[in-house]
Design an enzyme around this catalytic site. Sequence first.
Site, mmCIF file in Angstrom:
data_model
loop_
_atom_site.group_PDB
_atom_site.id
_atom_site.type_symbol
_atom_site.label_atom_id
_atom_site.label_comp_id
_atom_site.label_asym_id
_atom_site.label_seq_id
_atom_site.Cartn_x
_atom_site.Cartn_y
_atom_site.Cartn_z
ATOM 1 N N ASP A 70 0.874 -1.165 0.000
ATOM 2 C CA ASP A 70 0.000 0.000 0.000
ATOM 3 C C ASP A 70 0.912 1.216 0.000
ATOM 4 O OD1 ASP A 70 -2.697 0.975 -0.044
ATOM 5 O OD2 ASP A 70 -2.295 1.833 1.913
ATOM 6 N N SER A 71 0.536 2.216 -0.745
ATOM 7 C CA SER A 71 1.437 3.359 -0.869
ATOM 8 C C SER A 71 0.647 4.638 -1.039
ATOM 9 C CB SER A 71 2.361 3.153 -2.074
ATOM 10 O OG SER A 71 1.596 2.981 -3.246
ATOM 11 N N ASP A 156 3.360 11.733 -9.710
ATOM 12 C CA ASP A 156 4.744 11.886 -10.202
ATOM 13 C C ASP A 156 5.047 13.263 -10.812
ATOM 14 O OD1 ASP A 156 5.522 9.420 -9.338
ATOM 15 O OD2 ASP A 156 5.422 8.441 -11.291
ATOM 16 N N HIS A 181 10.119 4.722 -3.271
ATOM 17 C CA HIS A 181 9.604 4.161 -2.017
ATOM 18 C C HIS A 181 9.324 2.667 -2.183
ATOM 19 C CE1 HIS A 181 6.685 5.711 -4.779
ATOM 20 N NE2 HIS A 181 5.635 5.246 -4.114
ATOM 21 N N ARG A 182 8.710 2.286 -3.330
ATOM 22 C CA ARG A 182 8.353 0.878 -3.544
ATOM 23 C C ARG A 182 9.614 0.034 -3.693
ATOM 24 N NH1 ARG A 182 5.168 2.026 -7.047
ATOM 25 N NH2 ARG A 182 3.429 2.376 -5.645
HETATM 26 P P1 IMP Z 1 -1.720 2.017 -4.365
HETATM 27 O O1 IMP Z 1 -0.752 1.645 -3.283
HETATM 28 O O2 IMP Z 1 -1.405 1.367 -5.661
HETATM 29 O O3 IMP Z 1 -3.144 1.886 -3.912
HETATM 30 O O4 IMP Z 1 -1.466 3.560 -4.659
HETATM 31 C C1 IMP Z 1 -2.055 4.560 -3.915
HETATM 32 C C2 IMP Z 1 -1.986 5.891 -4.619
HETATM 33 O O5 IMP Z 1 -0.828 6.585 -4.167
HETATM 34 C C3 IMP Z 1 -1.854 5.843 -6.132
HETATM 35 O O6 IMP Z 1 -3.108 5.773 -6.751
HETATM 36 C C4 IMP Z 1 -1.173 7.172 -6.423
HETATM 37 O O7 IMP Z 1 -2.105 8.207 -6.425
HETATM 38 C C5 IMP Z 1 -0.267 7.336 -5.210
HETATM 39 N N1 IMP Z 1 1.066 6.765 -5.497
HETATM 40 C C6 IMP Z 1 1.613 5.641 -4.970
HETATM 41 N N2 IMP Z 1 2.840 5.408 -5.474
HETATM 42 C C7 IMP Z 1 3.055 6.402 -6.365
HETATM 43 C C8 IMP Z 1 4.139 6.694 -7.249
HETATM 44 O O8 IMP Z 1 5.156 5.986 -7.338
HETATM 45 N N3 IMP Z 1 3.992 7.788 -8.009
HETATM 46 C C9 IMP Z 1 2.894 8.594 -7.981
HETATM 47 N N4 IMP Z 1 1.860 8.354 -7.203
HETATM 48 C C10 IMP Z 1 1.925 7.266 -6.380
#
Ligand code: IMP
Length: 198
Positions: A70-71, A156, A181-182
């Site tokens: 989750d991010s 981004d 981060h990922r």
């Molecule tokens: P999820 O973890 O895929 O649910 O991402 C959650 C949301 O965080 C995404 O829809 C983006 O809006 C934002 N997000 C997460 N990682 C990134 C990234 O690497 N670049 C830009 N936005 C991000």
Amino acid sequence: MKIVAATANTDKIKEIKEKLLSIPDLEIVPVSEITDVPEIPEDAESFEGNALIKARTICSITGMPSMADDSGLVVDALNGEPGVYSARYGGPGLDDKGRYMLLLEKMADIPDGSRQARFVCVIALVLPDGREFTTTGRCEGSITRSPSGDSGFGYDPVFYIEERGKTMAQLSMSEKNSLSHRGKALEKAAAILKDLAL
Ligand code: IMP
């Protein structure tokens, strides 16, 4: 060793595979290749909570070691917004561009020295024997005043990385993966998987 990934996002699967390549005999299988999964509610108040909800659900459905992430984007001047709501910021009517334009609008009065932000990613690994692990990766930056660049996704184009002198959307995919981060959370997860030698 087989690990089920709780995502069908092919870019994420590619990045997971790339980062975990160094682990012998590891196979990453997207959950969609194993079974249909109902929509999993991501209603925790933290990235860690949401990642664990997804990994636990996939593990209990498949009975296999499961990984989920989750991010989101955390902006200091907005008390951590959009945070766990990053994907849903501003409601269902907005796309990626709508969300980052909303962010820029909300930050219009925030001075240049106070626009610090970070992307955060938590990876959860849940094993059928009940063991659970989480790792966190962060990428520090600041929010620009207008968008630049057209690679990547999400926020981004408005996320500026000082050390590169570019926004995240101006980096190539491999440059982004090397500092994201990922990527960082995945490197820590790789260390755990190596120790586990499932
Ligand atoms: P999820 O973890 O895929 O649910 O991402 C959650 C949301 O965080 C995404 O829809 C983006 O809006 C934002 N997000 C997460 N990682 C990134 C990234 O690497 N670049 C830009 N936005 C991000």
